[in-house]
Write an enzyme that holds these catalytic residues in place. Structure first.
Site, PDB file in Angstrom:
ATOM      1  CB  CYS A   1      47.929  45.636  33.582  1.00 38.09           C
ATOM      2  SG  CYS A   1      47.804  44.368  32.310  1.00 38.09           S
TER       3      CYS A   1
ATOM      4  CG  ASN B   1      46.918  44.419  26.849  1.00 42.56           C
ATOM      5  OD1 ASN B   1      46.843  44.450  25.631  1.00 42.56           O
ATOM      6  ND2 ASN B   1      45.866  44.664  27.593  1.00 42.56           N
TER       7      ASN B   1
ATOM      8  CB  CYS C   1      46.518  39.358  34.068  1.00 43.25           C
ATOM      9  SG  CYS C   1      47.546  37.894  33.880  1.00 43.25           S
ATOM     10  NE  ARG C   2      47.696  43.812  36.936  1.00 44.01           N
ATOM     11  CZ  ARG C   2      48.677  44.570  37.389  1.00 44.01           C
ATOM     12  NH1 ARG C   2      48.514  45.233  38.532  1.00 44.01           N
ATOM     13  NH2 ARG C   2      49.814  44.682  36.741  1.00 44.01           N
ATOM     14  CB  SER C   3      44.843  46.128  30.951  1.00 45.71           C
ATOM     15  OG  SER C   3      45.793  45.362  30.261  1.00 45.71           O
TER      16      SER C   3
ATOM     17  CG  ASP D   1      50.521  41.069  37.881  1.00 44.43           C
ATOM     18  OD1 ASP D   1      49.756  40.207  37.397  1.00 44.43           O
ATOM     19  OD2 ASP D   1      51.562  41.451  37.311  1.00 44.43           O
TER      20      ASP D   1
END
Length: 181
Positions: A29, A32, A34-36, A146
């Site tokens: 993301c 690095n 939140c999402r990934s 996001d």
């Protein structure tokens, strides 16, 4: 001198080459945090529960270095914990050029980050860069939103998408292992 050579020979012959995992997946993301890292944690958990026989190296990174060395966002940590996923030990890092060679799948969380990855990667590795939600076509979307600027609900929604795509990715890896083996 002969004794030293004999000792070195014994040490060298006992050393085995490092085992390279059969599959290597990198989740990406922007920062690095939140999402990934959430995808890394969820995918590791589901892999351990549903396909422990699959040999997969899993990592995550960001296209930007904003948060390098930082732990995941506390909201992401709390949302993941509610689903039994521990991401507290993860630390943000930026994607490096060698990642494109090292990982056979570089899975972007959205189209913007995929474009950044394509600009960073040597052309011979472009086919490795894909969108994570390609593994959950039933969702009817390509981007994992996001949640950074939103509320807690956004982190739960991200987890829903990530869990679905992780299931699809595990299924695809199983199919590829069967066809390769």
């Amino acid at each position: 001198m002969k004794e030293l050579l004999a000792t070195l020979k014994r040490v060298v012959t006992r050393t085995e080459p490092a085992k390279v995992p059969a599959r290597r997946v990198l989740f990406v993301c922007m920062g690095n945090i939140c999402r990934s890292p959430t995808a890394e944690g969820v995918f590791r958990k589901l892999l351990a529960e549903r396909a422990p026989h699959l040999d997969v190296l899993v990592d995550s990174a960001g296209t930007h270095e904003y948060h390098a060395g930082h732990p995941p966002d506390p909201r992401a940590v709390r949302a993941a914990e509610r689903r039994g996923v521990d991401i507290t030990a993860l630390r943000a890092r930026q994607v490096m050029v060698r990642d494109f060679e090292r990982f056979e799948l570089v899975l972007a969380m959205d189209q913007l980050n995929r474009q950044v990855l394509l600009e960073q990667a040597p052309p011979e590795f472009h086919s490795r860069i894909r969108l994570f939600l390609e593994f959950a076509p039933h969702l009817g979307r390509l981007d994992v939103p996001d949640p950074y600027y939103g509320g807690a609900k956004g982190f739960d929604q991200v987890l829903d998408y990530i869990e679905d795509a992780s299931e699809g990715l595990i299924q695809k890896l199983r199919q590829n292992m069967l066809s390769a083996g």
